[in-house]
Design a protein around this motif. Sequence first.
Motif, PDB file in Angstrom:
ATOM      1  N   LYS A 221       0.891  -1.156   0.000  1.00  0.00           N
ATOM      2  CA  LYS A 221       0.000   0.000   0.000  1.00  0.00           C
ATOM      3  C   LYS A 221       0.924   1.199   0.000  1.00  0.00           C
ATOM      4  O   LYS A 221       1.509   1.539   1.020  1.00  0.00           O
ATOM      5  CB  LYS A 221      -0.897   0.007   1.222  1.00  0.00           C
ATOM      6  CG  LYS A 221      -1.838   1.183   1.259  1.00  0.00           C
ATOM      7  CD  LYS A 221      -2.675   1.171   2.515  1.00  0.00           C
ATOM      8  CE  LYS A 221      -3.502   2.433   2.567  1.00  0.00           C
ATOM      9  NZ  LYS A 221      -4.159   2.574   3.868  1.00  0.00           N
ATOM     10  N   GLY A 222       1.116   1.806  -1.175  1.00  0.00           N
ATOM     11  CA  GLY A 222       2.119   2.859  -1.305  1.00  0.00           C
ATOM     12  C   GLY A 222       3.495   2.252  -1.122  1.00  0.00           C
ATOM     13  O   GLY A 222       3.847   1.277  -1.776  1.00  0.00           O
ATOM     14  N   ASP A 223       4.269   2.793  -0.184  1.00  0.00           N
ATOM     15  CA  ASP A 223       5.615   2.278   0.091  1.00  0.00           C
ATOM     16  C   ASP A 223       5.636   1.223   1.191  1.00  0.00           C
ATOM     17  O   ASP A 223       6.690   0.700   1.527  1.00  0.00           O
ATOM     18  CB  ASP A 223       6.544   3.433   0.500  1.00  0.00           C
ATOM     19  CG  ASP A 223       6.787   4.394  -0.657  1.00  0.00           C
ATOM     20  OD1 ASP A 223       6.690   3.969  -1.814  1.00  0.00           O
ATOM     21  OD2 ASP A 223       7.085   5.580  -0.381  1.00  0.00           O
ATOM     22  N   VAL A 224       4.482   0.909   1.758  1.00  0.00           N
ATOM     23  CA  VAL A 224       4.407   0.002   2.905  1.00  0.00           C
ATOM     24  C   VAL A 224       4.063  -1.412   2.439  1.00  0.00           C
ATOM     25  O   VAL A 224       3.061  -1.631   1.758  1.00  0.00           O
ATOM     26  CB  VAL A 224       3.344   0.490   3.918  1.00  0.00           C
ATOM     27  CG1 VAL A 224       3.213  -0.468   5.079  1.00  0.00           C
ATOM     28  CG2 VAL A 224       3.674   1.891   4.399  1.00  0.00           C
ATOM     29  N   THR A 225       4.898  -2.389   2.822  1.00  0.00           N
ATOM     30  CA  THR A 225       4.634  -3.795   2.514  1.00  0.00           C
ATOM     31  C   THR A 225       3.584  -4.321   3.480  1.00  0.00           C
ATOM     32  O   THR A 225       3.663  -4.078   4.679  1.00  0.00           O
ATOM     33  CB  THR A 225       5.924  -4.627   2.641  1.00  0.00           C
ATOM     34  OG1 THR A 225       6.895  -4.098   1.735  1.00  0.00           O
ATOM     35  CG2 THR A 225       5.675  -6.084   2.308  1.00  0.00           C
ATOM     36  N   LEU A 226       2.588  -5.041   2.952  1.00  0.00           N
ATOM     37  CA  LEU A 226       1.524  -5.610   3.769  1.00  0.00           C
ATOM     38  C   LEU A 226       1.875  -7.037   4.157  1.00  0.00           C
ATOM     39  O   LEU A 226       2.457  -7.783   3.362  1.00  0.00           O
ATOM     40  CB  LEU A 226       0.205  -5.592   3.003  1.00  0.00           C
ATOM     41  CG  LEU A 226      -0.239  -4.237   2.456  1.00  0.00           C
ATOM     42  CD1 LEU A 226      -1.528  -4.390   1.668  1.00  0.00           C
ATOM     43  CD2 LEU A 226      -0.397  -3.232   3.576  1.00  0.00           C
ATOM     44  N   TYR A 227       1.511  -7.415   5.384  1.00  0.00           N
ATOM     45  CA  TYR A 227       1.788  -8.760   5.897  1.00  0.00           C
ATOM     46  C   TYR A 227       0.494  -9.386   6.399  1.00  0.00           C
ATOM     47  O   TYR A 227      -0.416  -8.686   6.838  1.00  0.00           O
ATOM     48  CB  TYR A 227       2.812  -8.695   7.031  1.00  0.00           C
ATOM     49  CG  TYR A 227       4.156  -8.189   6.567  1.00  0.00           C
ATOM     50  CD1 TYR A 227       5.047  -9.050   5.935  1.00  0.00           C
ATOM     51  CD2 TYR A 227       4.516  -6.854   6.733  1.00  0.00           C
ATOM     52  CE1 TYR A 227       6.279  -8.587   5.487  1.00  0.00           C
ATOM     53  CE2 TYR A 227       5.745  -6.383   6.296  1.00  0.00           C
ATOM     54  CZ  TYR A 227       6.618  -7.259   5.676  1.00  0.00           C
ATOM     55  OH  TYR A 227       7.827  -6.799   5.224  1.00  0.00           O
ATOM     56  N   PRO A 228       0.403 -10.725   6.364  1.00  0.00           N
ATOM     57  CA  PRO A 228      -0.805 -11.392   6.841  1.00  0.00           C
ATOM     58  C   PRO A 228      -1.013 -11.138   8.339  1.00  0.00           C
ATOM     59  O   PRO A 228      -0.065 -11.045   9.102  1.00  0.00           O
ATOM     60  CB  PRO A 228      -0.548 -12.872   6.585  1.00  0.00           C
ATOM     61  CG  PRO A 228       0.786 -12.997   5.971  1.00  0.00           C
ATOM     62  CD  PRO A 228       1.400 -11.650   5.871  1.00  0.00           C
ATOM     63  N   GLY A 229      -2.262 -11.023   8.723  1.00  0.00           N
ATOM     64  CA  GLY A 229      -2.621 -10.802  10.123  1.00  0.00           C
ATOM     65  C   GLY A 229      -4.123 -10.648  10.228  1.00  0.00           C
ATOM     66  O   GLY A 229      -4.873 -11.169   9.400  1.00  0.00           O
ATOM     67  N   LEU A 230      -4.585  -9.917  11.236  1.00  0.00           N
ATOM     68  CA  LEU A 230      -6.017  -9.712  11.422  1.00  0.00           C
ATOM     69  C   LEU A 230      -6.623  -8.874  10.303  1.00  0.00           C
ATOM     70  O   LEU A 230      -7.775  -9.050   9.934  1.00  0.00           O
ATOM     71  CB  LEU A 230      -6.282  -9.039  12.774  1.00  0.00           C
ATOM     72  CG  LEU A 230      -5.902  -9.863  14.009  1.00  0.00           C
ATOM     73  CD1 LEU A 230      -6.099  -9.042  15.276  1.00  0.00           C
ATOM     74  CD2 LEU A 230      -6.721 -11.142  14.069  1.00  0.00           C
ATOM     75  N   LYS A 231      -5.848  -7.946   9.742  1.00  0.00           N
ATOM     76  CA  LYS A 231      -6.340  -7.020   8.723  1.00  0.00           C
ATOM     77  C   LYS A 231      -6.236  -7.595   7.307  1.00  0.00           C
ATOM     78  O   LYS A 231      -7.106  -7.369   6.473  1.00  0.00           O
ATOM     79  CB  LYS A 231      -5.543  -5.713   8.815  1.00  0.00           C
ATOM     80  CG  LYS A 231      -5.927  -4.650   7.841  1.00  0.00           C
ATOM     81  CD  LYS A 231      -7.183  -3.944   8.269  1.00  0.00           C
ATOM     82  CE  LYS A 231      -7.443  -2.757   7.361  1.00  0.00           C
ATOM     83  NZ  LYS A 231      -8.767  -2.213   7.576  1.00  0.00           N
ATOM     84  N   TYR A 232      -5.145  -8.316   7.016  1.00  0.00           N
ATOM     85  CA  TYR A 232      -4.871  -8.777   5.647  1.00  0.00           C
ATOM     86  C   TYR A 232      -4.665 -10.290   5.599  1.00  0.00           C
ATOM     87  O   TYR A 232      -4.044 -10.876   6.486  1.00  0.00           O
ATOM     88  CB  TYR A 232      -3.599  -8.122   5.097  1.00  0.00           C
ATOM     89  CG  TYR A 232      -3.636  -6.621   5.134  1.00  0.00           C
ATOM     90  CD1 TYR A 232      -4.450  -5.902   4.266  1.00  0.00           C
ATOM     91  CD2 TYR A 232      -2.853  -5.906   6.026  1.00  0.00           C
ATOM     92  CE1 TYR A 232      -4.484  -4.520   4.286  1.00  0.00           C
ATOM     93  CE2 TYR A 232      -2.869  -4.522   6.062  1.00  0.00           C
ATOM     94  CZ  TYR A 232      -3.689  -3.833   5.189  1.00  0.00           C
ATOM     95  OH  TYR A 232      -3.720  -2.470   5.221  1.00  0.00           O
ATOM     96  N   GLN A 233      -5.157 -10.876   4.527  1.00  0.00           N
ATOM     97  CA  GLN A 233      -4.900 -12.292   4.251  1.00  0.00           C
ATOM     98  C   GLN A 233      -4.451 -12.399   2.802  1.00  0.00           C
ATOM     99  O   GLN A 233      -5.088 -11.833   1.904  1.00  0.00           O
ATOM    100  CB  GLN A 233      -6.154 -13.128   4.472  1.00  0.00           C
ATOM    101  CG  GLN A 233      -5.951 -14.598   4.181  1.00  0.00           C
ATOM    102  CD  GLN A 233      -7.234 -15.404   4.350  1.00  0.00           C
ATOM    103  OE1 GLN A 233      -8.326 -14.856   4.426  1.00  0.00           O
ATOM    104  NE2 GLN A 233      -7.103 -16.703   4.379  1.00  0.00           N
TER     105      GLN A 233
END
Length: 91
Positions: A59-71
């Motif tokens: 999301k922009g410059d931020v890498t997303l990781y699995p957790g409660l918010k993202y799968q």
Amino acid sequence: PSTSFSPSPSCSRSKSHFYFIALPALFKQELQNTEAEEGGTATLRCELTKPKAPVEWRKGDVTLYPGLKYQMKQQGCAAELVIYDLEVDDS
């Protein structure tokens, strides 16, 4: 693949060197805009040209990781990002 051939001066045998260059994974089907309600869930999908190619969701410059918010899901050439509990900032 490229090949180089080098004769050996000490004997009649020769050496061959093989170099393989992996082709990059490309988008076969890019992400599409998705509409969802605040507090709901959204699923983003894309299709790549190579199965099981490594995918990094950002999301922009931020890498997303699995957790409660993202799968993150990946099967074959298809990759999905599921976003839970949507907020205005997720757009």
